[in-house]
Scaffold this motif. Structure first.
Motif, PDB file in Angstrom:
ATOM      1  N   GLN A  81       0.888  -1.454   0.040  1.00 14.72           N
ATOM      2  CA  GLN A  81      -0.030   0.042   0.043  1.00 14.72           C
ATOM      3  C   GLN A  81       1.101   1.238   0.088  1.00 14.72           C
ATOM      4  O   GLN A  81       1.860   1.325   0.687  1.00 14.72           O
ATOM      5  N   LYS A 134     -13.643  -1.732   6.979  1.00 16.74           N
ATOM      6  CA  LYS A 134     -14.212  -0.613   6.965  1.00 16.74           C
ATOM      7  C   LYS A 134     -15.512  -0.403   7.556  1.00 16.74           C
ATOM      8  O   LYS A 134     -16.078   0.646   8.061  1.00 16.74           O
ATOM      9  N   LEU A 153      -7.557   3.520   2.356  1.00 17.16           N
ATOM     10  CA  LEU A 153      -8.374   2.372   2.146  1.00 17.16           C
ATOM     11  C   LEU A 153      -7.754   1.305   1.111  1.00 17.16           C
ATOM     12  O   LEU A 153      -7.189   1.612   0.164  1.00 17.16           O
ATOM     13  N   ALA A 154      -7.801  -0.029   1.579  1.00 13.57           N
ATOM     14  CA  ALA A 154      -7.005  -1.058   0.760  1.00 13.57           C
ATOM     15  C   ALA A 154      -8.116  -2.224   0.594  1.00 13.57           C
ATOM     16  O   ALA A 154      -8.887  -2.565   1.509  1.00 13.57           O
ATOM     17  N   ARG A 155      -8.173  -2.490  -0.557  1.00 12.32           N
ATOM     18  CA  ARG A 155      -9.062  -3.994  -0.993  1.00 12.32           C
ATOM     19  C   ARG A 155      -8.032  -5.065  -0.998  1.00 12.32           C
ATOM     20  O   ARG A 155      -7.181  -5.211  -1.629  1.00 12.32           O
ATOM     21  N   THR A 159     -11.877  -7.927   0.890  1.00  9.34           N
ATOM     22  CA  THR A 159     -12.641  -6.924   2.035  1.00  9.34           C
ATOM     23  C   THR A 159     -11.950  -5.702   1.900  1.00  9.34           C
ATOM     24  O   THR A 159     -10.750  -5.270   1.272  1.00  9.34           O
ATOM     25  N   ASP A 160     -12.713  -4.692   2.045  1.00  9.41           N
ATOM     26  CA  ASP A 160     -12.245  -3.401   1.973  1.00  9.41           C
ATOM     27  C   ASP A 160     -11.909  -2.745   3.391  1.00  9.41           C
ATOM     28  O   ASP A 160     -12.727  -2.974   4.283  1.00  9.41           O
ATOM     29  N   CYS A 163      -7.196   1.577   6.702  1.00 12.66           N
ATOM     30  CA  CYS A 163      -5.734   1.219   7.163  1.00 12.66           C
ATOM     31  C   CYS A 163      -5.531   2.761   8.067  1.00 12.66           C
ATOM     32  O   CYS A 163      -5.664   3.767   7.712  1.00 12.66           O
TER      33      CYS A 163
END
Length: 173
Positions: A81, A134, A153-155, A159-160, A163
């Motif tokens: 990320q 989230k 935000l990371a997928r 799942t989202d 972070c």
């Protein structure tokens, strides 16, 4: 720490603690805001975490497991990320933070997180990272209340995740 909090001690998990932990993880996985499943984390995951010295438990005065967390370092998916603060590396990550259902709403989650952060600081990390589903509003509020800063935000893993990172002792974002 809340006044009604059950006294506890924190220590690396022993092999005997795993029997108590897996049912607690299964209970948590049943919640709609939890990204875990009935298959993850599994016994093998917990055994590996314990064998590698990354799994820590909170126990009540009678030795009953109340909660747990795992420390990780250098996870490829997390590290990939681009929003992490590069000046706060090395970083450690707290994963699979769990408060057993009988001990919820007593401040244990915050105490587990504080213990994890203290371990990371002693290990020389400059920051702590956390990914939380989230939609897990309770966890989102808890992390923000502990001084963690939302960074992106990371997928991941279907799942989202929101972070968060927190600088450790003397560090700033």
């Amino acid at each position: 720490m809340r006044e009604n909090a059950t006294p506890c001690t924190f220590a690396p998990a022993s092999p005997a603690d795993l029997e108590a932990l897996l049912p607690y993880y299964r209970q948590a996985a049943a919640r709609p805001d939890c990204p875990w499943s009935q298959d993850y984390p599994d016994q093998a995951t917990l055994e590996a975490d314990q064998a590698e010295g990354r799994l820590f438990c909170a126990k009540d005065p009678d030795g009953q497991v109340m909660g747990a967390y795992v420390l990780t370092f250098g996870d490829e998916d997390t590290e990939a990320q681009t929003f992490w603060t590069k000046g706060l590396e090395p970083a450690g990550e707290v994963v699979r933070l769990l408060t057993a259902a009988p001990y919820e709403n007593q401040g244990l989650g915050g105490r587990l997180l504080a213990d994890a952060v203290a371990w990371l600081a002693r290990m020389g990390c400059r920051s702590c990272r956390i990914l939380v589903a989230k939609d897990n509003r309770r966890a989102l509020r808890a992390y923000e209340g502990q001084g963690f800063v939302y960074v992106g935000l990371a997928r991941l893993y279907g799942t989202d995740f929101a972070c968060f990172e927190k600088p450790l002792e003397g560090e700033t974002i």
